[in-house]
Design a protein around this motif. Structure first.
Motif, PDB file in Angstrom:
ATOM      1  N   LEU A  21     118.433  34.550  16.565  1.00 20.02           N
ATOM      2  CA  LEU A  21     118.607  33.412  15.669  1.00 20.02           C
ATOM      3  C   LEU A  21     117.296  32.677  15.492  1.00 20.02           C
ATOM      4  O   LEU A  21     116.424  32.686  16.355  1.00 20.02           O
ATOM      5  CB  LEU A  21     119.662  32.458  16.219  1.00 20.02           C
ATOM      6  CG  LEU A  21     121.088  32.994  16.400  1.00 20.02           C
ATOM      7  CD1 LEU A  21     122.002  31.875  16.897  1.00 20.02           C
ATOM      8  CD2 LEU A  21     121.627  33.574  15.107  1.00 20.02           C
ATOM      9  N   VAL A  22     117.175  31.991  14.363  1.00 21.27           N
ATOM     10  CA  VAL A  22     116.026  31.141  14.097  1.00 21.27           C
ATOM     11  C   VAL A  22     116.486  29.684  14.159  1.00 21.27           C
ATOM     12  O   VAL A  22     117.362  29.273  13.393  1.00 21.27           O
ATOM     13  CB  VAL A  22     115.414  31.445  12.709  1.00 21.27           C
ATOM     14  CG1 VAL A  22     114.290  30.458  12.393  1.00 21.27           C
ATOM     15  CG2 VAL A  22     114.895  32.868  12.661  1.00 21.27           C
ATOM     16  N   ASP A  23     115.912  28.923  15.078  1.00 21.16           N
ATOM     17  CA  ASP A  23     116.252  27.498  15.243  1.00 21.16           C
ATOM     18  C   ASP A  23     117.749  27.290  15.451  1.00 21.16           C
ATOM     19  O   ASP A  23     118.318  26.274  15.022  1.00 21.16           O
ATOM     20  CB  ASP A  23     115.776  26.685  14.030  1.00 21.16           C
ATOM     21  CG  ASP A  23     114.267  26.728  13.875  1.00 21.16           C
ATOM     22  OD1 ASP A  23     113.575  26.810  14.914  1.00 21.16           O
ATOM     23  OD2 ASP A  23     113.783  26.679  12.726  1.00 21.16           O
ATOM     24  N   GLY A  24     118.408  28.255  16.083  1.00 26.29           N
ATOM     25  CA  GLY A  24     119.822  28.102  16.399  1.00 26.29           C
ATOM     26  C   GLY A  24     120.756  28.188  15.210  1.00 26.29           C
ATOM     27  O   GLY A  24     121.955  27.927  15.346  1.00 26.29           O
ATOM     28  N   SER A  25     120.249  28.570  14.032  1.00 25.66           N
ATOM     29  CA  SER A  25     121.090  28.651  12.836  1.00 25.66           C
ATOM     30  C   SER A  25     121.745  30.010  12.745  1.00 25.66           C
ATOM     31  O   SER A  25     121.056  31.040  12.750  1.00 25.66           O
ATOM     32  CB  SER A  25     120.260  28.388  11.572  1.00 25.66           C
ATOM     33  OG  SER A  25     121.020  28.648  10.409  1.00 25.66           O
ATOM     34  N   ILE A  26     123.067  30.042  12.621  1.00 26.93           N
ATOM     35  CA  ILE A  26     123.789  31.299  12.531  1.00 26.93           C
ATOM     36  C   ILE A  26     123.476  32.024  11.231  1.00 26.93           C
ATOM     37  O   ILE A  26     123.635  33.237  11.115  1.00 26.93           O
ATOM     38  CB  ILE A  26     125.321  31.048  12.656  1.00 26.93           C
ATOM     39  CG1 ILE A  26     126.072  32.368  12.904  1.00 26.93           C
ATOM     40  CG2 ILE A  26     125.848  30.369  11.405  1.00 26.93           C
ATOM     41  CD1 ILE A  26     125.820  32.972  14.235  1.00 26.93           C
ATOM     42  N   TYR A  27     122.994  31.297  10.221  1.00 25.43           N
ATOM     43  CA  TYR A  27     122.742  31.874   8.908  1.00 25.43           C
ATOM     44  C   TYR A  27     121.310  32.368   8.722  1.00 25.43           C
ATOM     45  O   TYR A  27     120.976  32.883   7.654  1.00 25.43           O
ATOM     46  CB  TYR A  27     123.073  30.864   7.808  1.00 25.43           C
ATOM     47  CG  TYR A  27     124.542  30.578   7.688  1.00 25.43           C
ATOM     48  CD1 TYR A  27     125.412  31.489   7.094  1.00 25.43           C
ATOM     49  CD2 TYR A  27     125.084  29.383   8.167  1.00 25.43           C
ATOM     50  CE1 TYR A  27     126.762  31.230   6.985  1.00 25.43           C
ATOM     51  CE2 TYR A  27     126.444  29.122   8.063  1.00 25.43           C
ATOM     52  CZ  TYR A  27     127.283  30.045   7.473  1.00 25.43           C
ATOM     53  OH  TYR A  27     128.623  29.787   7.367  1.00 25.43           O
ATOM     54  N   THR A  28     120.451  32.207   9.725  1.00 22.14           N
ATOM     55  CA  THR A  28     119.067  32.680   9.624  1.00 22.14           C
ATOM     56  C   THR A  28     118.704  33.464  10.875  1.00 22.14           C
ATOM     57  O   THR A  28     118.783  32.931  11.977  1.00 22.14           O
ATOM     58  CB  THR A  28     118.080  31.509   9.444  1.00 22.14           C
ATOM     59  OG1 THR A  28     118.483  30.701   8.337  1.00 22.14           O
ATOM     60  CG2 THR A  28     116.676  32.030   9.187  1.00 22.14           C
ATOM     61  N   TRP A  29     118.324  34.712  10.683  1.00 20.01           N
ATOM     62  CA  TRP A  29     117.930  35.566  11.795  1.00 20.01           C
ATOM     63  C   TRP A  29     116.480  35.987  11.654  1.00 20.01           C
ATOM     64  O   TRP A  29     115.939  36.060  10.542  1.00 20.01           O
ATOM     65  CB  TRP A  29     118.764  36.844  11.832  1.00 20.01           C
ATOM     66  CG  TRP A  29     120.204  36.692  12.191  1.00 20.01           C
ATOM     67  CD1 TRP A  29     120.925  35.533  12.259  1.00 20.01           C
ATOM     68  CD2 TRP A  29     121.119  37.753  12.497  1.00 20.01           C
ATOM     69  NE1 TRP A  29     122.229  35.804  12.598  1.00 20.01           N
ATOM     70  CE2 TRP A  29     122.375  37.160  12.744  1.00 20.01           C
ATOM     71  CE3 TRP A  29     120.996  39.123  12.580  1.00 20.01           C
ATOM     72  CZ2 TRP A  29     123.496  37.908  13.076  1.00 20.01           C
ATOM     73  CZ3 TRP A  29     122.105  39.881  12.908  1.00 20.01           C
ATOM     74  CH2 TRP A  29     123.358  39.281  13.155  1.00 20.01           C
ATOM     75  N   SER A  30     115.872  36.270  12.786  1.00 21.78           N
ATOM     76  CA  SER A  30     114.585  36.937  12.829  1.00 21.78           C
ATOM     77  C   SER A  30     114.817  38.328  13.395  1.00 21.78           C
ATOM     78  O   SER A  30     115.517  38.484  14.391  1.00 21.78           O
ATOM     79  CB  SER A  30     113.602  36.150  13.702  1.00 21.78           C
ATOM     80  OG  SER A  30     112.376  36.852  13.828  1.00 21.78           O
ATOM     81  N   ALA A  31     114.257  39.327  12.755  1.00 21.43           N
ATOM     82  CA  ALA A  31     114.435  40.704  13.203  1.00 21.43           C
ATOM     83  C   ALA A  31     113.081  41.388  13.311  1.00 21.43           C
ATOM     84  O   ALA A  31     112.114  40.984  12.668  1.00 21.43           O
ATOM     85  CB  ALA A  31     115.338  41.471  12.240  1.00 21.43           C
ATOM     86  N   VAL A  32     113.018  42.424  14.121  1.00 22.09           N
ATOM     87  CA  VAL A  32     111.819  43.255  14.245  1.00 22.09           C
ATOM     88  C   VAL A  32     112.259  44.708  14.216  1.00 22.09           C
ATOM     89  O   VAL A  32     113.186  45.094  14.935  1.00 22.09           O
ATOM     90  CB  VAL A  32     111.042  42.964  15.548  1.00 22.09           C
ATOM     91  CG1 VAL A  32     109.886  43.958  15.698  1.00 22.09           C
ATOM     92  CG2 VAL A  32     110.513  41.542  15.566  1.00 22.09           C
ATOM     93  N   ILE A  33     111.625  45.493  13.352  1.00 25.87           N
ATOM     94  CA  ILE A  33     111.870  46.930  13.349  1.00 25.87           C
ATOM     95  C   ILE A  33     110.571  47.641  13.714  1.00 25.87           C
ATOM     96  O   ILE A  33     109.481  47.181  13.376  1.00 25.87           O
ATOM     97  CB  ILE A  33     112.396  47.449  11.996  1.00 25.87           C
ATOM     98  CG1 ILE A  33     111.387  47.190  10.882  1.00 25.87           C
ATOM     99  CG2 ILE A  33     113.731  46.824  11.663  1.00 25.87           C
ATOM    100  CD1 ILE A  33     111.782  47.817   9.555  1.00 25.87           C
ATOM    101  N   LEU A  34     110.689  48.743  14.427  1.00 24.60           N
ATOM    102  CA  LEU A  34     109.532  49.539  14.820  1.00 24.60           C
ATOM    103  C   LEU A  34     109.249  50.590  13.762  1.00 24.60           C
ATOM    104  O   LEU A  34     110.178  51.186  13.193  1.00 24.60           O
ATOM    105  CB  LEU A  34     109.782  50.210  16.167  1.00 24.60           C
ATOM    106  CG  LEU A  34     110.115  49.279  17.349  1.00 24.60           C
ATOM    107  CD1 LEU A  34     110.262  50.093  18.633  1.00 24.60           C
ATOM    108  CD2 LEU A  34     109.041  48.210  17.518  1.00 24.60           C
ATOM    109  N   GLY A  35     107.964  50.813  13.498  1.00 20.75           N
ATOM    110  CA  GLY A  35     107.590  51.835  12.533  1.00 20.75           C
ATOM    111  C   GLY A  35     108.034  53.207  12.990  1.00 20.75           C
ATOM    112  O   GLY A  35     107.867  53.566  14.163  1.00 20.75           O
ATOM    113  N   PRO A  36     108.626  53.998  12.115  1.00 22.91           N
ATOM    114  CA  PRO A  36     109.126  55.326  12.505  1.00 22.91           C
ATOM    115  C   PRO A  36     107.985  56.245  12.961  1.00 22.91           C
ATOM    116  O   PRO A  36     106.862  56.156  12.474  1.00 22.91           O
ATOM    117  CB  PRO A  36     109.772  55.852  11.221  1.00 22.91           C
ATOM    118  CG  PRO A  36     109.999  54.644  10.369  1.00 22.91           C
ATOM    119  CD  PRO A  36     108.909  53.691  10.708  1.00 22.91           C
ATOM    120  N   SER A  37     108.304  57.132  13.886  1.00 22.43           N
ATOM    121  CA  SER A  37     107.328  58.109  14.368  1.00 22.43           C
ATOM    122  C   SER A  37     106.939  59.074  13.255  1.00 22.43           C
ATOM    123  O   SER A  37     107.706  59.305  12.312  1.00 22.43           O
ATOM    124  CB  SER A  37     107.907  58.895  15.548  1.00 22.43           C
ATOM    125  OG  SER A  37     108.260  58.029  16.610  1.00 22.43           O
TER     126      SER A  37
END
Length: 222
Positions: A89-105
């Motif tokens: 979550l971003v700042d505890g807001s259920i409607y805003t997420w932070s995500a990270v994806i890894l670059g494919p091999s």
């Protein structure tokens, strides 16, 4: 006597026909609601047109479904993270997420950590979230953080989830769609000189998407 009874018979027949049609009118709406609450159903369907409803009641109804669905997805991805994807979550807001994806091999994006922002509309999951890259990416279908992928627009369905979205974006990094580009210059480079395209994509990954190594603690002077 005959004429006095006929109106009553006609009225009863009309009421019977209306009652028989009522379930069919709401069937599509009920199916879309089931898909929204439980996206893993085997018979999940595309959203159907809902019947007329009071606007205030409908908005509150969708908000309740959206919050329930978002919490369910967050709990699943937190307890059983998808390989190569993390969310919070971003700042505890259920409607805003932070995500990270890894670059494919075996791609120019290998080794990259690509942060994204996910913003859910109040009408989620009946409308898709807005997903943007928070770092520069050299790619046919990504430009200024925006992503051109059909499941976030025309191909959206309530049965789709954030997990499926992130996996689709990872797949897009591996297999660009240069026939429907968002970055036309990158698409032209992809078709004209694939080697140069990969070189630029790798340079951008090294420059903008490589995680910064933590600074080791300094040993105080003796």
């Amino acid at each position: 006597m005959y004429f006095a009874v006929m109106p009553h018979l006609i009225l009863r027949r009309l009421n019977f026909d209306a009652a028989a049609r009522a379930p069919a009118a709401t069937q599509g709406t009920d199916r879309a609601v089931r898909d929204a609450v439980n996206p893993n159903r085997n018979d999940a369907a595309e959203p159907a047109n809902a019947g007329p409803r009071d606007a205030t009641q409908e908005n509150g109804f969708e908000n309740d479904i959206g919050r329930c669905r978002i919490r369910k997805e967050l709990a699943k991805m937190s307890s059983k993270p998808t390989e190569g994807c993390t969310v919070e979550l971003v700042d505890g807001s259920i409607y805003t997420w932070s995500a990270v994806i890894l670059g494919p091999s075996n791609t120019p994006y290998e080794g990259g950590h690509f942060p994204l922002e996910i913003r859910f509309p109040r009408s989620y999951p009946f409308e898709p979230p807005v997903v943007t890259f928070r770092t520069k990416v050299y790619h046919c279908n990504i430009d200024n953080g925006n992503i051109c992928v059909d499941i976030l627009s025309s191909a959206w369905s309530p049965s789709l989830t954030v997990e499926k979205i992130l996996l689709s974006i990872q797949s897009l990094l591996s297999d660009p769609n240069c026939d429907s580009p968002l970055n036309s210059d990158a698409a032209a480079m992809y078709k004209k000189d694939r080697e140069q395209y990969d070189r630029l994509a790798r340079e951008w990954t090294d420059r903008f998407a490589k995680p910064v190594a933590p600074t080791p603690p300094q040993t105080p002077p003796q």
